[in-house]
Design a protein around this motif. Structure first.
Motif, PDB file in Angstrom:
ATOM      1  N   PRO A 763      46.333  32.885  17.513  1.00 43.73           N
ATOM      2  CA  PRO A 763      46.438  34.349  17.558  1.00 43.73           C
ATOM      3  C   PRO A 763      45.127  35.045  17.205  1.00 43.73           C
ATOM      4  O   PRO A 763      44.835  36.116  17.730  1.00 43.73           O
ATOM      5  CB  PRO A 763      47.528  34.659  16.515  1.00 43.73           C
ATOM      6  CG  PRO A 763      48.317  33.398  16.395  1.00 43.73           C
ATOM      7  CD  PRO A 763      47.332  32.300  16.589  1.00 43.73           C
ATOM      8  N   SER A 766      42.434  34.358  20.259  1.00 43.45           N
ATOM      9  CA  SER A 766      42.657  35.162  21.460  1.00 43.45           C
ATOM     10  C   SER A 766      42.101  36.572  21.328  1.00 43.45           C
ATOM     11  O   SER A 766      41.824  37.235  22.319  1.00 43.45           O
ATOM     12  CB  SER A 766      44.153  35.217  21.790  1.00 43.45           C
ATOM     13  OG  SER A 766      44.853  35.939  20.800  1.00 43.45           O
ATOM     14  N   CYS A 802      50.441  26.912  21.261  1.00 49.82           N
ATOM     15  CA  CYS A 802      49.847  26.488  19.997  1.00 49.82           C
ATOM     16  C   CYS A 802      49.333  25.049  20.103  1.00 49.82           C
ATOM     17  O   CYS A 802      48.243  24.717  19.624  1.00 49.82           O
ATOM     18  CB  CYS A 802      50.863  26.599  18.876  1.00 49.82           C
ATOM     19  SG  CYS A 802      51.435  28.291  18.598  1.00 49.82           S
ATOM     20  N   GLY A 880      50.704  36.209  24.317  1.00 49.41           N
ATOM     21  CA  GLY A 880      50.759  36.303  22.856  1.00 49.41           C
ATOM     22  C   GLY A 880      51.538  37.522  22.424  1.00 49.41           C
ATOM     23  O   GLY A 880      52.758  37.545  22.488  1.00 49.41           O
ATOM     24  N   ASP A 881      50.827  38.560  21.976  1.00 53.05           N
ATOM     25  CA  ASP A 881      51.509  39.791  21.560  1.00 53.05           C
ATOM     26  C   ASP A 881      51.249  40.951  22.514  1.00 53.05           C
ATOM     27  O   ASP A 881      51.706  42.068  22.281  1.00 53.05           O
ATOM     28  CB  ASP A 881      51.075  40.185  20.143  1.00 53.05           C
ATOM     29  CG  ASP A 881      49.575  40.453  20.042  1.00 53.05           C
ATOM     30  OD1 ASP A 881      48.860  40.241  21.044  1.00 53.05           O
ATOM     31  OD2 ASP A 881      49.120  40.866  18.958  1.00 53.05           O
ATOM     32  N   SER A 912      57.595  28.616  25.055  1.00 57.06           N
ATOM     33  CA  SER A 912      56.845  29.595  24.260  1.00 57.06           C
ATOM     34  C   SER A 912      57.786  30.726  23.895  1.00 57.06           C
ATOM     35  O   SER A 912      58.341  31.391  24.778  1.00 57.06           O
ATOM     36  CB  SER A 912      55.644  30.138  25.038  1.00 57.06           C
ATOM     37  OG  SER A 912      55.086  31.247  24.370  1.00 57.06           O
ATOM     38  N   THR A 914      57.315  33.747  22.607  1.00 55.41           N
ATOM     39  CA  THR A 914      56.967  35.095  23.045  1.00 55.41           C
ATOM     40  C   THR A 914      57.148  35.250  24.562  1.00 55.41           C
ATOM     41  O   THR A 914      57.652  36.269  25.033  1.00 55.41           O
ATOM     42  CB  THR A 914      55.532  35.449  22.641  1.00 55.41           C
ATOM     43  OG1 THR A 914      54.654  34.393  23.052  1.00 55.41           O
ATOM     44  CG2 THR A 914      55.423  35.638  21.141  1.00 55.41           C
TER      45      THR A 914
END
Length: 942
Positions: A763, A766, A802, A880-881, A912, A914
């Protein structure tokens, strides 16, 4: 800024076309206007069209305002035919995707926006394919393939677009639509466009009535030829509508817009064998072609030693290539058959033919599909791969000639002599030798007037050589474009060139459609509007802007593609270095923050389709790191130091949100979330109904069993924080489900010490926060080495992204696995699999794709369920987010997901957490980890 007629055009078009598809800002016109050629023209207005009605509307207003217009598909063209400094009609991604296959699969109707490779995927179950097979088939769209009469490695002069075309749907410059496959449309066209029909018929009669002209045309098209208009349409067809549709082939967007094509498909024998045949000299390779012509060979591709050197380290290339002499050359040969016995006979025939022939290495055929694919992928990538070795900052010019095959050896010798005369170092030669078709690359610095002058002299001699000495074609398959337009008359002579001029006048009387392409009166037109290739960053300096990356770039057509990010970064670097226009530079940087940075998924998939493996995501991460403030770095460091607190707070926040959701309901919760996000200026993450509940805190006590089987289980910080969503099918947390599955297989589970504080660092990486990312990776690596007894015990991480980052950053002694590989390697022999009587949908996330797990995931899913559906998705765009902060990225990546999910499917699976949030939201079904699926369908062996 739009002014004058362009502003008037914009104001007219926005009444019927959404403003977001009328592009005129500096950043996007510069980026979108780039193609794979050495030229640059910057459009004033780009109209992204999604329907024929929008094409007709744009053409009408451009004609009224006397504004030139150019059509653009994928922009993989190499001769500058898809550029303009006026109006560009850019084919959108949604309105040109329809297709239909005839009952016997003998024909396929294709929307102009379908990629060539997609068409072949549709036909693959029938052992059929489309005829054209350019090296860009994975990236080029059908409209562009036909408009350029793109050929390729096996299409020759028979299976190209010209001779496999059945029907075409055309929009002419005045807005008239002709569908040649519709009898009523043909009748209406013959009635309403009588003058055009009569002029075309008169041209055909004139050509057919001149025996010398007809003979010359037939001779010129006995080899590959895309120089000038396809005047063989006038000799080979009689019906005026058939002539017109075939004149559109190879017209490079100068006669009209091709919106739909029906091809007659070609048979693709299911069994194939491939060999990379190596010869001591180029002359021997040319001699070998004549022998191969007598054998059952479907394709033969020439590569000189420089070409081989550029790809000799690629996967699939045999190691002995590196030992070849500088004079060596190769032929990549393929033979096909209906069954293994016939295939073996053909292989034996070829090997026998070369029993006494001088070779640099024994002939070795392979039937292994993976090795064959690797060899052909290497061949398709020779152009960009070879160009990556050029001096940085130089341009790339690819020339594309063809000669009668009897002249091939002498032509190559003469071309090499020209290289030496003009001191072009390490030029690359390759080609489709069965067609006498040769490509070669030059890499001059086109910002240097002396090198431009040298290039002009070189090209004049190439023209003399090809036209006068060998009666060849100056452009075999890459199209005339701007690159060869000044030489069309030289190749064809004044009489046939006059016919070509008349063709242009008949179809485009105002001369507004793609001017200066094919017909160009400027004898130095090929020397104007060169684009610079400034040195910008070591990660991307090898890029030649070919566009092969774009099919894997999920933000393509939303904001920018990988190619376009590189184009803009180069321009911003040039401006910063020169100091010439600080105002423009500042404006580009402001826009690039959203278009180039924030909406880049940075997933690295672009590298998979890039022949030189450029990962534009790495560039973006570097830029994020460079732009990181000291405050942001300190905050990230604090977060990294207190991961246990962060995951606890995240669980608490998700728990609170879920309880509010339970009280107020989904509709009101969604409405509140959208309002709050809007009030925050889109700074607050977007809540959706598929937002996870909180995960349970994990007890890190070892799960003891009387077994010698042990595994180190590292639950990702995401799965330690996020549990199932309210609407997920299974409500057991993934960590518990994983424990259950491992116990079922008889494993003792070992957790790394201090697990709540551990994170792989992805995280942070990225976002360009490299210091914190590195620190977290080192902490995790030390903990896993201790837990795994220095790599003796395998390590399972429950999220592929990850795990991929862990493989990139952690100690090589660690034996690391994500769920798919771990299950297939360790659990299939320890569990009983019973197929569930249902349809499941799977999506291989980007990191798993980069690890080569797509086929393995499908294999695993097919062990678990009766029917497995794999939607055609590149990247889901959650990144990711970013799916929370930039939900438009996720929506764009999954815009075609729901339509691909059958009604019978109720469950989706991935690796994953997310990504599964976005997949659930846009797919309309519950998506969870594949570990849930495996747990559902397995029981202990004992």
């Amino acid at each position: 800024m739009l002014t004058g007629k362009y502003m008037e055009l914009y104001n007219r078009l926005r009444l019927e076309i959404p403003a977001e598809r009328l592009i005129h800002d500096d950043l996007r016109t510069f980026a979108y206007g780039t193609d794979a050629s050495v030229y640059r023209l910057i459009p004033r207005l780009i109209v992204r069209v999604e329907s024929e009605a929008e094409v007709i509307l744009t053409l009408k207003h451009c004609r009224d305002l006397a504004l030139p217009v150019t059509f653009r598909a994928a922009g993989t063209s190499l001769s500058g035919q898809a550029l303009t400094d006026s109006v560009m009609i850019l084919m959108g991604t949604e309105g040109w995707r329809d297709y239909a296959i005839s009952e016997d699969a003998g024909e396929i109707r294709l929307g102009a926006g379908i990629l060539g490779a997609q068409a072949n995927q549709y036909l693959s179950p029938y052992n059929r394919k489309i005829g054209p097979d350019p090296a860009s088939v994975n990236s080029a769209k059908i409209g562009g393939i036909v408009a350029n009469n793109a050929c390729g490695m096996a299409s020759g002069v028979i299976h190209n677009s010209m001779y496999t075309l059945k029907h075409m749907r055309i929009i002419f410059s005045d807005g008239t639509v002709l569908d040649t496959g519709d009898p009523e449309s043909r009748r209406a066209f013959l009635r309403d466009k009588q003058e055009m029909v009569e002029r075309v018929s008169a041209l055909a009669a004139r050509v057919k009535g001149d025996s010398a002209m007809t003979a010359k045309i037939r001779e010129k098209y006995s080899i590959k030829n895309t120089c000038g208009y396809s005047v063989n349409a006038l000799t080979d067809f009689d019906d005026p509508v058939d002539i017109i549709q075939h004149l559109m082939v190879g017209s490079e967007g100068t006669l009209g817009f091709i919106s739909q094509v029906t091809f007659m498909t070609t048979y693709e024998a299911p069994r194939k064998a491939t060999a990379l045949m190596l010869f001591p000299t180029m002359a021997r390779a040319c001699e070998a072609v004549l022998l191969l012509k007598k054998c059952s060979v479907s394709a033969a591709e020439l590569m000189d030693r420089v070409a081989l050197r550029s790809v000799e380290t690629k996967p699939g290339m045999p190691p002995h290539i590196r030992t070849l002499d500088d004079e060596a050359a190769a032929l990549l040969v393929e033979t096909r058959a209906d069954d293994d016995a016939a295939l073996q006979r053909q292989v034996d025939e070829i090997v026998a033919a070369f029993a006494s022939f001088p070779l640099a290495h024994a002939v070795e055929f392979t039937t292994d599909a993976a090795r064959i694919e690797a060899l052909w992928n290497v061949r398709k990538g020779i152009f960009p791969s070879a160009c990556s070795a050029r001096k940085m900052g130089t341009s790339v010019i690819i020339e594309d000639i063809a000669v009668p095959i009897r002249h091939l050896e002498n032509t190559l010798s003469d071309v090499q002599a020209l290289f030496r005369k003009y001191e072009y170092e390490s030029p690359v030669i390759w080609g489709h030798v069965f067609d006498g078709n040769v490509h070669f690359v030059l890499t001059p610095d086109l910002t240097d007037p002396e090198e431009v002058a040298l290039y002009k002299k070189f090209m004049d001699e190439v023209v003399d050589l090809v036209v006068d000495r060998y009666n060849g074609s100056l452009k075999a398959e890459h199209g005339t474009g701007r690159n060869m337009a000044p030489f069309v008359e030289r190749e064809w002579g004044p009489e046939i060139y006059a016919v070509m001029r008349e063709i242009k006048a008949v179809f485009d009387p105002d001369g507004l459609i793609n001017p200066d392409v094919i017909i160009n009166d400027d004898p130095e037109g090929h020397l104007r509007n060169f684009k610079g290739m400034p040195v910008a960053h070591p990660l991307v300096d090898t890029c030649i802007e070919c566009g092969f990356c774009e099919r894997n770039c999920m933000s393509h057509d939303l904001t920018l593609s990988a190619r376009q990010r590189i184009v803009l970064y180069r321009e911003m670097t040039r401006l910063a270095r020169s100091g010439a226009d600080p105002t423009r530079l500042a404006a580009l940087r402001r826009q690039f923050d959203y278009y180039g940075d924030q909406t880049c998924a940075a997933d690295g998939l672009c590298a998979l389709s890039c022949p030189v493996e450029i990962d534009t995501g790495r560039l973006i991460k570097d830029l994020r790191h460079a732009g990181l403030s000291a405050t942001a770095s300190r905050v990230a460091g604090a977060i990294g130091d207190h991961m246990d607190t962060v995951t606890t707070l995240t669980r608490w926040g998700l728990k609170v949100a879920d309880r509010i959701h339970a009280v107020v309901g989904t509709d009101r919760m969604s409405q509140w979330a959208r309002s709050l996000r809007k009030l925050s200026g889109d700074r607050l993450p977007l809540w959706t109904a598929w937002m996870p509940r909180n995960a349970e805190a994990i007890s890190c006590m070892p799960v003891r069993r009387e077994s010698r089987l042990r595994v180190v289980y590292f639950p990702a910080c995401i799965t330690r924080s996020m549990g199932p969503a309210r609407y997920d099918d299974e409500q057991v947390a993934l960590t518990r489900k994983t424990e259950s599955l491992l116990r079922k297989a008889g494993y003792e589970i070992i957790y790394p010490k201090g697990m709540d504080r551990l994170c792989c660092g992805m995280p942070f990486a990225s976002k360009g926060i490299t210091d914190t990312a590195g620190k977290k990776a080192r902490e995790l690596g030390a903990a896993l080495l201790a837990a795994s007894e220095n790599g003796e015990i395998p390590v399972l991480c429950d999220m592929s992204p990850c795990l991929y980052h862990m493989k990139e950053t952690l100690d090589a002694r660690l034996d690391l696995y994500e769920p798919i590989e771990f299950i297939l390697k360790f659990l299939t022999s320890r569990l009983k699999f019973v197929k569930l009587p249902e349809t499941v949908v799977i999506h291989t996330v980007c990191s798993a794709k980069k690890m080569g797990l797509e086929e393995k995931f499908r294999q695993l899913a097919e062990m678990c369920a009766e029917t497995v559906v794999t939607p055609q998705i590149t990247c889901c765009g959650f990144a990711g987010d970013r799916g929370f902060s930039y939900p438009e990225l996720n929506a764009h990546g999954l815009r075609h997901l729901k339509e691909q999910i059958p009604e019978s499917a109720r469950h989706g699976y991935s690796t994953s957490r997310t990504c599964e949030i976005g997949l659930s939201r846009h797919g309309g079904i519950s998506w969870q980890s594949v570990l849930y699926l495996v747990d559902r369908c397995t029981t202990p062996l004992d």
